[in-house]
Design a protein around this motif. Structure first.
Motif, PDB file in Angstrom:
ATOM      1  N   ASP A  55       0.779  -0.649   0.096  1.00 26.12           N
ATOM      2  CA  ASP A  55      -0.091  -0.055   0.188  1.00 26.12           C
ATOM      3  C   ASP A  55       1.162   1.187  -0.306  1.00 26.12           C
ATOM      4  O   ASP A  55       0.443   1.951  -0.758  1.00 26.12           O
ATOM      5  CB  ASP A  55      -0.963   0.292   1.128  1.00 26.12           C
ATOM      6  N   LEU A  56       1.853   1.309   0.469  1.00 30.71           N
ATOM      7  CA  LEU A  56       3.027   2.650   0.547  1.00 30.71           C
ATOM      8  C   LEU A  56       3.494   2.481  -0.356  1.00 30.71           C
ATOM      9  O   LEU A  56       3.397   3.885  -0.963  1.00 30.71           O
ATOM     10  CB  LEU A  56       4.158   1.981   2.145  1.00 30.71           C
ATOM     11  N   PHE A  57       3.706   1.453  -1.651  1.00 32.00           N
ATOM     12  CA  PHE A  57       3.984   1.504  -2.327  1.00 32.00           C
ATOM     13  C   PHE A  57       3.713   2.117  -3.259  1.00 32.00           C
ATOM     14  O   PHE A  57       3.901   2.730  -4.448  1.00 32.00           O
ATOM     15  CB  PHE A  57       5.015   0.184  -3.220  1.00 32.00           C
ATOM     16  N   ALA A  58       2.396   2.158  -3.889  1.00 30.49           N
ATOM     17  CA  ALA A  58       1.402   2.465  -4.408  1.00 30.49           C
ATOM     18  C   ALA A  58       1.221   3.755  -3.967  1.00 30.49           C
ATOM     19  O   ALA A  58       1.336   4.728  -5.207  1.00 30.49           O
ATOM     20  CB  ALA A  58       0.053   1.521  -4.013  1.00 30.49           C
ATOM     21  N   ARG A  59       0.699   3.908  -3.107  1.00 31.22           N
ATOM     22  CA  ARG A  59       0.827   5.582  -2.620  1.00 31.22           C
ATOM     23  C   ARG A  59       1.684   6.683  -3.004  1.00 31.22           C
ATOM     24  O   ARG A  59       1.657   7.931  -3.213  1.00 31.22           O
ATOM     25  CB  ARG A  59       0.647   5.823  -1.272  1.00 31.22           C
ATOM     26  N   GLN A  60       2.900   5.644  -3.002  1.00 29.62           N
ATOM     27  CA  GLN A  60       4.337   6.382  -3.459  1.00 29.62           C
ATOM     28  C   GLN A  60       3.895   6.709  -5.175  1.00 29.62           C
ATOM     29  O   GLN A  60       4.747   8.208  -5.820  1.00 29.62           O
ATOM     30  CB  GLN A  60       6.012   6.636  -2.707  1.00 29.62           C
ATOM     31  N   VAL A  61       3.825   5.885  -5.635  1.00 33.67           N
ATOM     32  CA  VAL A  61       4.373   5.746  -7.324  1.00 33.67           C
ATOM     33  C   VAL A  61       3.308   4.733  -7.086  1.00 33.67           C
ATOM     34  O   VAL A  61       3.172   3.625  -6.633  1.00 33.67           O
ATOM     35  CB  VAL A  61       5.477   5.872  -7.606  1.00 33.67           C
ATOM     36  N   GLY A  62       3.841   3.845  -8.729  1.00 31.65           N
ATOM     37  CA  GLY A  62       2.989   3.765  -9.460  1.00 31.65           C
ATOM     38  C   GLY A  62       3.098   1.910  -8.890  1.00 31.65           C
ATOM     39  O   GLY A  62       4.497   1.783  -9.084  1.00 31.65           O
ATOM     40  N   MET A  63       2.410   0.757  -8.878  1.00 33.35           N
ATOM     41  CA  MET A  63       3.176  -0.546  -7.656  1.00 33.35           C
ATOM     42  C   MET A  63       3.767  -1.043  -8.658  1.00 33.35           C
ATOM     43  O   MET A  63       4.839  -1.256  -8.763  1.00 33.35           O
ATOM     44  CB  MET A  63       1.935  -1.303  -7.310  1.00 33.35           C
ATOM     45  N   LYS A  64       3.127  -0.785  -9.789  1.00 32.02           N
ATOM     46  CA  LYS A  64       4.020  -1.973 -10.854  1.00 32.02           C
ATOM     47  C   LYS A  64       6.078  -1.352 -10.897  1.00 32.02           C
ATOM     48  O   LYS A  64       6.011  -2.035 -10.803  1.00 32.02           O
ATOM     49  CB  LYS A  64       3.525  -2.179 -11.874  1.00 32.02           C
ATOM     50  N   GLU A  65       5.408  -0.025 -11.184  1.00 35.73           N
ATOM     51  CA  GLU A  65       6.653   0.949 -11.055  1.00 35.73           C
ATOM     52  C   GLU A  65       7.809   0.490  -9.979  1.00 35.73           C
ATOM     53  O   GLU A  65       8.840  -0.004  -9.933  1.00 35.73           O
ATOM     54  CB  GLU A  65       7.005   2.133 -11.378  1.00 35.73           C
ATOM     55  N   ALA A  66       7.211   0.866  -8.964  1.00 39.23           N
ATOM     56  CA  ALA A  66       8.051   0.560  -7.487  1.00 39.23           C
ATOM     57  C   ALA A  66       8.434  -0.669  -7.336  1.00 39.23           C
ATOM     58  O   ALA A  66       9.569  -1.016  -7.599  1.00 39.23           O
ATOM     59  CB  ALA A  66       6.519   1.299  -6.568  1.00 39.23           C
ATOM     60  N   ALA A  67       7.408  -1.814  -7.303  1.00 38.85           N
ATOM     61  CA  ALA A  67       7.734  -3.123  -7.356  1.00 38.85           C
ATOM     62  C   ALA A  67       8.957  -3.394  -8.854  1.00 38.85           C
ATOM     63  O   ALA A  67      10.352  -3.923  -7.914  1.00 38.85           O
ATOM     64  CB  ALA A  67       6.493  -3.962  -7.872  1.00 38.85           C
ATOM     65  N   SER A  68       9.770  -2.868  -9.854  1.00 37.19           N
ATOM     66  CA  SER A  68      10.028  -3.409 -10.636  1.00 37.19           C
ATOM     67  C   SER A  68      11.855  -2.489 -10.025  1.00 37.19           C
ATOM     68  O   SER A  68      11.989  -2.640 -11.146  1.00 37.19           O
ATOM     69  CB  SER A  68       9.274  -2.922 -11.627  1.00 37.19           C
ATOM     70  N   ARG A  69      11.229  -1.429  -9.484  1.00 31.99           N
ATOM     71  CA  ARG A  69      12.610  -0.425  -9.493  1.00 31.99           C
ATOM     72  C   ARG A  69      13.405  -0.479  -8.036  1.00 31.99           C
ATOM     73  O   ARG A  69      14.192  -0.319  -7.667  1.00 31.99           O
ATOM     74  CB  ARG A  69      12.485   0.545  -9.321  1.00 31.99           C
ATOM     75  N   ILE A  70      12.923  -1.627  -6.807  1.00 30.79           N
ATOM     76  CA  ILE A  70      12.814  -2.175  -5.569  1.00 30.79           C
ATOM     77  C   ILE A  70      14.844  -2.723  -6.226  1.00 30.79           C
ATOM     78  O   ILE A  70      14.765  -4.065  -6.741  1.00 30.79           O
ATOM     79  CB  ILE A  70      12.320  -3.309  -4.700  1.00 30.79           C
ATOM     80  N   ALA A  71      16.177  -2.102  -5.914  1.00 29.42           N
ATOM     81  CA  ALA A  71      16.885  -2.615  -6.897  1.00 29.42           C
ATOM     82  C   ALA A  71      17.744  -3.879  -4.993  1.00 29.42           C
ATOM     83  O   ALA A  71      18.536  -4.211  -4.999  1.00 29.42           O
ATOM     84  CB  ALA A  71      18.282  -1.956  -6.770  1.00 29.42           C
ATOM     85  N   MET A  72      17.120  -2.747  -3.708  1.00 28.27           N
ATOM     86  CA  MET A  72      17.632  -3.281  -2.060  1.00 28.27           C
ATOM     87  C   MET A  72      16.647  -3.605  -1.492  1.00 28.27           C
ATOM     88  O   MET A  72      16.273  -1.510  -1.375  1.00 28.27           O
ATOM     89  CB  MET A  72      18.652  -2.543  -2.145  1.00 28.27           C
ATOM     90  N   LEU A  73      16.839  -3.800  -0.613  1.00 27.88           N
ATOM     91  CA  LEU A  73      15.047  -3.446   0.414  1.00 27.88           C
ATOM     92  C   LEU A  73      16.257  -3.519   1.552  1.00 27.88           C
ATOM     93  O   LEU A  73      16.470  -4.956   2.011  1.00 27.88           O
ATOM     94  CB  LEU A  73      14.516  -4.856   0.345  1.00 27.88           C
ATOM     95  N   GLN A  74      16.016  -2.781   2.276  1.00 21.69           N
ATOM     96  CA  GLN A  74      16.541  -2.230   3.941  1.00 21.69           C
ATOM     97  C   GLN A  74      15.618  -2.000   4.794  1.00 21.69           C
ATOM     98  O   GLN A  74      14.639  -1.674   4.440  1.00 21.69           O
ATOM     99  CB  GLN A  74      17.744  -1.197   4.109  1.00 21.69           C
ATOM    100  N   ILE A  75      15.430  -2.968   6.277  1.00 25.34           N
ATOM    101  CA  ILE A  75      14.607  -3.277   7.079  1.00 25.34           C
ATOM    102  C   ILE A  75      15.423  -3.148   8.247  1.00 25.34           C
ATOM    103  O   ILE A  75      16.303  -4.377   8.235  1.00 25.34           O
ATOM    104  CB  ILE A  75      13.964  -4.843   7.733  1.00 25.34           C
ATOM    105  N   ASP A  76      14.884  -2.392   8.472  1.00 19.60           N
ATOM    106  CA  ASP A  76      15.852  -1.984  10.223  1.00 19.60           C
ATOM    107  C   ASP A  76      14.141  -2.129  11.550  1.00 19.60           C
ATOM    108  O   ASP A  76      13.635  -0.986  11.014  1.00 19.60           O
ATOM    109  CB  ASP A  76      16.968  -1.180   9.919  1.00 19.60           C
ATOM    110  N   THR A  77      13.431  -3.228  12.035  1.00 17.29           N
ATOM    111  CA  THR A  77      11.935  -2.542  12.840  1.00 17.29           C
ATOM    112  C   THR A  77      12.239  -3.509  13.969  1.00 17.29           C
ATOM    113  O   THR A  77      11.234  -3.440  14.981  1.00 17.29           O
ATOM    114  CB  THR A  77      10.870  -3.465  11.626  1.00 17.29           C
ATOM    115  N   GLU A  78      13.491  -3.375  14.756  1.00 17.74           N
ATOM    116  CA  GLU A  78      13.913  -3.430  16.093  1.00 17.74           C
ATOM    117  C   GLU A  78      13.015  -4.930  16.306  1.00 17.74           C
ATOM    118  O   GLU A  78      12.393  -4.946  17.382  1.00 17.74           O
ATOM    119  CB  GLU A  78      13.243  -2.520  16.975  1.00 17.74           C
TER     120      GLU A  78
END
Length: 118
Positions: free
Chosen positions: A21-44
């Motif tokens: 949902d966050l990706f879809a709000r920021q940019v189009g989902m297909k565009e966002a998903a295809s542009r994820i080169a690296m995912l950084q997660i730090d959620t304690e």
């Protein structure tokens, strides 16, 4: 005397949703998903919940997983060391089953997709 915290409290409505949902709000989902080169997660310590759910959502919507995933593992490693949690193994098994090689660090881990997953 007691501290007066009422003046410090702010009431604000927060929109919640999934990572997709966050990706879809920021940019189009297909565009966002295809542009994820690296995912950084730090959620304690919530990586064991967030990461599998996010990857499942990507799979359900036929989006490719990021080729590189960097996530904090020190809290999950501490829980595993105490013998009362298997979330880190669940993450490792999930990533390895999708062609990732995992470099385990002291505080963070790096997962690199070495094999294309069909």
């Amino acid at each position: 005397m007691g501290a007066k915290f009422d003046s410090c409290i702010v009431h604000e409505q927060v929109n919640c949703g999934s990572t997709l949902d966050l990706f879809a709000r920021q940019v189009g989902m297909k565009e966002a998903a295809s542009r994820i080169a690296m995912l950084q997660i730090d959620t304690e310590g919530y990586e064991g919940i967030l990461l599998p759910k996010l990857l499942q959502e990507l799979k359900e919507h036929n989006y490719q997983w990021p080729p590189v995933i960097h996530f904090e593992s020190k809290i999950l490693r501490r829980w595993r060391h105490k013998g009362n949690d298997q979330q880190l193994e669940t993450i490792y098994n999930l990533l390895r089953s999708h062609g990732y090689f995992i470099l385990e660090g002291i505080e963070d881990d790096l997962a690199i997709q070495t094999l294309p997953y069909p």
